[in-house]
Design an enzyme around this catalytic site. Sequence first.
Site, short mmCIF file in Angstrom:
data_model
loop_
_atom_site.label_atom_id
_atom_site.label_comp_id
_atom_site.label_asym_id
_atom_site.label_seq_id
_atom_site.Cartn_x
_atom_site.Cartn_y
_atom_site.Cartn_z
N THR A 117 0.93 -1.24 -0.18
CA THR A 117 0.01 -0.14 -0.02
C THR A 117 0.91 1.24 0.05
O THR A 117 2.07 1.18 0.45
CB THR A 117 -0.80 0.03 1.35
OG1 THR A 117 -1.62 1.45 1.37
CG2 THR A 117 -0.12 -0.11 2.53
N TYR A 141 -1.87 0.40 9.97
CA TYR A 141 -2.04 -0.30 8.57
C TYR A 141 -0.75 -0.29 7.90
O TYR A 141 -0.33 -1.29 7.08
CB TYR A 141 -3.48 0.18 7.82
CG TYR A 141 -3.45 -0.17 6.53
CD1 TYR A 141 -3.54 -1.48 6.24
CD2 TYR A 141 -3.23 0.77 5.67
CE1 TYR A 141 -4.01 -1.91 4.78
CE2 TYR A 141 -3.57 0.41 4.19
CZ TYR A 141 -3.66 -1.08 4.01
OH TYR A 141 -3.80 -1.31 2.67
#
Length: 333
Positions: A117, A141
């Site tokens: 990501t 995250y």
Amino acid sequence: MKKIFVTGGAGYIGSHVVKALGEAGYEVLTYDNLATGNRWAVLFGDLVVGDLGDRPLLTETLRHFGPDAVMHFAASIEVGESVANPLKYYRNNTLNALQLLEAVRELGIPRFIFSSTAAVYGIPKTIPVSETAPLMPINPYGASKRMSEQLLADLSQAHPDSFRYVALRYFNVAGADAGGRIGQAYRNPTHLITRALKTARGLYPSLQLFGTDYPTPDGTCIRDYIHVDDLAEAHLAALRHLLDGGGSDIFNCGYGHGYSVREVIDLAKNISGVDFLVMEADRRKGDPPALTARSDKIKEVLAWQPQHDNLEFIIRSAWQWEQEMEERLNSRS
Ligand code: UDP
């Protein structure tokens, strides 16, 4: 026919990649615990319902299938939730990646494609951000994914002849299959475009706009929205690279330019024809002000050629999917 084992193949991005793999003639096996995925989303190959934490089932399924490559999508993906519940992210993302890699090594599977990501960058000094920028995630995250990237880097260095990987750093993935068969189908979606369109459909009373005082032209965050089918094609390009003997590598997946939250909302109103209520709210924790990709590397090395670099097309395909889902739900009841 090459065999590809796909974790999270019943989820949003995974299901679009399974579709692309199936259409390209690969043999696919999906492994998914259906926590957020759906059985109907797996358009090609078999589905084994299982958890990555279930090591015996995982290893046995892998051994029986004997894949040429593993693609790993199964993960938790919400920035806000990761701030509130970090351990869930380190377990579902980092620990599960470790367990999967242990099984992959045990069985000698030589190729691995990893869903990473743009959140690994944190707040980049320059945007569009390139793959060589320092990794300084600002939320759990992003940190959980950066750790998984580290596992891959170390593993491929330890076994350069028998293990190669590609990590793809996704920017903001949106849109749906043009054929209307699959799309984002989370029970309580948090991503901007889906949330805006569901608000347009009346499923939420209003859309919250998180932060209007960012150092951007209109004060709202800027993101690089990439159509999910273009992202799926990036995975196929990465797979061909590894199958052709290409080395381990990392690529950004974005178009190289972005849109503000306000621009997305305006277009969502325009496409849906609904002037839904927008409530300006405080900043959401963990959100960087602007995040766009330098995408020349993936175009050069993997010959990736995006087909849907157009926010209107992206939102329109998502809007069509929202209506398609409604019809499905109605026809079942
Ligand atoms: N956002 C918003 N309202 C929402 C959902 C998202 O204002 O209901 C904003 C969010 O704060 C961020 C941008 O939209 O600035 C993109 O967020 P999203 O959750 O879609 O993706 P992320 O960038 O976190 O991966």
